[in-house]
Design a protein around this motif. Structure first.
Motif, PDB file in Angstrom:
ATOM      1  N   ILE A   8     -27.845  17.804  35.075  1.00  0.00           N
ATOM      2  CA  ILE A   8     -27.476  17.068  36.265  1.00  0.00           C
ATOM      3  C   ILE A   8     -27.884  16.503  36.608  1.00  0.00           C
ATOM      4  O   ILE A   8     -27.073  15.562  37.771  1.00  0.00           O
ATOM      5  CB  ILE A   8     -27.754  18.816  37.643  1.00  0.00           C
ATOM      6  N   GLY A   9     -28.728  15.916  35.984  1.00  0.00           N
ATOM      7  CA  GLY A   9     -28.784  13.776  37.165  1.00  0.00           C
ATOM      8  C   GLY A   9     -29.422  13.143  35.692  1.00  0.00           C
ATOM      9  O   GLY A   9     -29.721  13.747  34.630  1.00  0.00           O
ATOM     10  N   SER A  10     -29.266  11.949  36.469  1.00  0.00           N
ATOM     11  CA  SER A  10     -28.680  10.809  35.103  1.00  0.00           C
ATOM     12  C   SER A  10     -29.024   9.608  35.392  1.00  0.00           C
ATOM     13  O   SER A  10     -28.753   9.325  36.709  1.00  0.00           O
ATOM     14  CB  SER A  10     -27.872  11.445  34.212  1.00  0.00           C
ATOM     15  N   SER A  11     -29.550   8.977  34.579  1.00  0.00           N
ATOM     16  CA  SER A  11     -30.509   7.057  35.045  1.00  0.00           C
ATOM     17  C   SER A  11     -30.417   6.118  34.062  1.00  0.00           C
ATOM     18  O   SER A  11     -31.173   6.744  32.956  1.00  0.00           O
ATOM     19  CB  SER A  11     -31.670   7.531  36.444  1.00  0.00           C
ATOM     20  N   PHE A  12     -29.609   5.135  34.402  1.00  0.00           N
ATOM     21  CA  PHE A  12     -29.591   4.340  32.857  1.00  0.00           C
ATOM     22  C   PHE A  12     -31.213   3.415  34.125  1.00  0.00           C
ATOM     23  O   PHE A  12     -30.990   2.863  35.419  1.00  0.00           O
ATOM     24  CB  PHE A  12     -28.615   3.801  32.816  1.00  0.00           C
ATOM     25  N   GLY A  13     -31.879   2.922  32.977  1.00  0.00           N
ATOM     26  CA  GLY A  13     -32.995   1.832  33.200  1.00  0.00           C
ATOM     27  C   GLY A  13     -33.587   1.744  32.316  1.00  0.00           C
ATOM     28  O   GLY A  13     -33.794   2.021  30.844  1.00  0.00           O
ATOM     29  N   ASP A  14     -34.653   0.527  31.849  1.00  0.00           N
ATOM     30  CA  ASP A  14     -34.568  -0.205  30.487  1.00  0.00           C
ATOM     31  C   ASP A  14     -36.630   0.591  31.501  1.00  0.00           C
ATOM     32  O   ASP A  14     -36.669  -0.315  32.027  1.00  0.00           O
ATOM     33  CB  ASP A  14     -35.570  -1.664  30.951  1.00  0.00           C
ATOM     34  N   LEU A  15     -36.528   1.386  30.880  1.00  0.00           N
ATOM     35  CA  LEU A  15     -38.417   1.671  31.393  1.00  0.00           C
ATOM     36  C   LEU A  15     -39.743   1.317  30.504  1.00  0.00           C
ATOM     37  O   LEU A  15     -40.317   1.305  31.220  1.00  0.00           O
ATOM     38  CB  LEU A  15     -38.047   3.426  31.070  1.00  0.00           C
TER      39      LEU A  15
END
Length: 506
Positions: A316-323
């Protein structure tokens, strides 16, 4: 204003492999509610992003970032005094006056309601907007899941697309430039009756006209008493035109809009550093998720063989990011809306493919999760993870301890002729790696996944790169600003028409 302040306590449980620490005694993590949405935004202009958490059928939560790595819950304020059925919320400077206002997407499936807008008056004070002040924006009673803001007509102020669930029309509102809005009836994208969940403004083909992606839950249902009326079940991509309208001219056979799916979350980002936005779409009911590569604005290629699309859950939740700050976008997916599930963390291999992380508390805890945001709340250069949970479960916060192991860069843009929020801006950085020129590309949009809104700041991981050769910023009106030979591990602020790039200061 009364503020409850508690210092952050770091638990001893640490993600050794990915260098995250679970924070267990911050106000954000101690409030259990029926939380669905999360919005980051610096509403008091002190340089630190604050948090608003939307709850269903109970009062919402507001947390002020107090700048020392912790938050303070704000209780006595008009924005949290009333109890709404708030599905999601977002901070947005809709009137371009330099401070962030607060919009609440409200509406039960059983009792449709009007959405709510609070206007920021400064000094932590807000006032409730009325229809006489903002026009059509809050006069529709619906079951609104989310809204997304973008300057569709490139006139320097933000328009809004409203996603209404359960067989209700979606709505488009055009900002009239004087703080009022008028409901659009020209574009023809609001006539569908469907189970839309979320939407994203993006410029997938880089023609400086905003496009609109709508994710649909995909139930094959009928409308009214006519069982022959079939509602939309596929996701849709509407193409922006030079006439400042949207149309449905995108190829109906493209896999992006013909793959079906009970889609409930979508996130856009350039995962292979080719300068075009790709997209992750999360589905529920254990269907398996989707990943599509952008073919230079000409269409999309569906990826079938990657851990990202092999896992099944109620995503249900999603995020792109350079972790890990290594120079490519990773993906975090929150699961478990109906019952506790593990979350998914995928690290980018550097070529747009992913490796799933199976160790550490961030992927091993079973919780009932909804929206998630990757946000550098402490301004130390790495992205932290925030997740909201429903059914009385406490919200989750993981501090990223990557800082210092890889280099980074952050950029905030302030519009003058463009919207002050900097939404719709394109940022490309160029640098040398192993003697070859490489790029990273971002578009500034707030909404990611379901009900999650970021602070409009571009974050770039750089790995061991020690100099950025060029920053190129394209404003929504097509004007380009370039800056050269810049340092690393810095937070830059760019103001439209200002030839100097500035270091961010609190």
């Amino acid at each position: 204003m009364k503020v409850i302040m508690l210092m952050t306590f770091l638990s001893s449980m640490t993600l050794q492999a990915q260098n995250f620490t679970k924070i267990t005694n911050d106000p954000f993590t101690m409030d259990g509610g029926n939380s669905h949405g999360i919005a980051f935004g610096d509403y008091n202009n002190d340089g630190y992003p604050d948090i608003y958490v939307s709850n269903l059928n109970e009062k919402d939560f507001l947390y002020k970032n107090i700048g020392n790595g912790s938050f303070a819950r704000v209780k006595n304020n008009i924005v949290v005094d009333s109890e709404y059925n708030t599905a999601s919320a977002n901070w947005v400077d809709f009137d371009n006056d330099g401070d962030k206002d607060l919009f609440l997407a409200v509406g039960s499936t059983h009792k449709p309601e009007n959405n709510v807008l609070y206007i920021n008056n400064g000094n932590d004070k807000f006032k409730l907007a009325t229809e006489s002040k903002v026009g059509d924006l809050i006069n529709y009673k619906g079951s609104t899941e989310s809204v997304t803001w973008g300057d569709l007509d490139n006139d320097g102020d933000l328009d809004m697309f409203e996603v209404n669930w359960k067989v209700q029309p979606n709505l488009l509102y055009i900002n009239q430039g004087n703080g009022t809005f008028k409901q659009d009836s020209i574009s023809g994208i609001t006539n569908n009756l469907d189970w839309a969940i979320t939407a994203n403004w993006i410029d997938f083909n880089k023609d400086n006209q905003l496009d609109l992606f709508v994710a649909r839950q995909g139930y094959p249902i009928s409308a009214g008493n006519n069982n022959n009326i079939q509602l939309s079940s596929d996701n849709s991509l509407y193409i922006g035109t030079q006439d400042e309208l949207l149309n449905n001219a995108f190829n109906q056979y493209d896999p992006l809009v013909s793959s079906g799916g009970n889609s409930i979350t979508s996130s856009w980002g350039d995962i292979n550093n080719d300068g075009y936005l790709d997209v992750f779409i999360g589905n529920f009911d254990n269907q398996g998720n989707f990943l599509f590569l952008n073919k230079e604005g000409k269409g999309f290629e569906r990826i079938y063989n990657d851990p990202v699309v092999n896992d099944k859950a109620f995503s249900i939740g999603s995020s792109f990011g350079d972790l890990d700050n290594d120079g490519d976008l990773d993906l975090f997916v929150s699961n478990g809306y109906q019952e506790p599930e593990k979350n998914f963390l995928y690290l980018n291999n550097g070529d747009g493919s992913f490796t799933k992380v199976n160790s550490g508390i961030i992927t091993q805890e079973k919780t009932i999760n909804v929206a998630n945001v990757l946000e550098d709340f402490d301004n130390d250069g790495d992205l932290d993870v925030f997740i909201v949970s429903r059914d009385g479960n406490n919200n989750l916060m993981y501090r990223n301890e990557t800082n210092g192991k890889n280099n980074w860069l952050k950029i905030k843009c302030i519009g003058i002729n463009s919207n002050r929020n900097g939404l719709g801006i394109k940022i490309q950085i160029t640098y040398k790696k192993n003697g070859e020129s490489e790029i990273q590309y971002r578009e500034i949009h707030q909404l990611t996944g379901y009900g999650a809104h970021n602070e409009p700041v571009a974050h770039f991981g750089l790995g061991k790169i020690e100099k950025v050769d060029k920053i190129s910023i394209t404003w929504p009106n097509g004007v380009i600003q370039n800056f050269s030979d810049l340092g690393i591990n810095k937070y830059f602020v760019v103001t439209e028409k200002n030839e100097q790039i500035e270091l961010f200061s609190h």
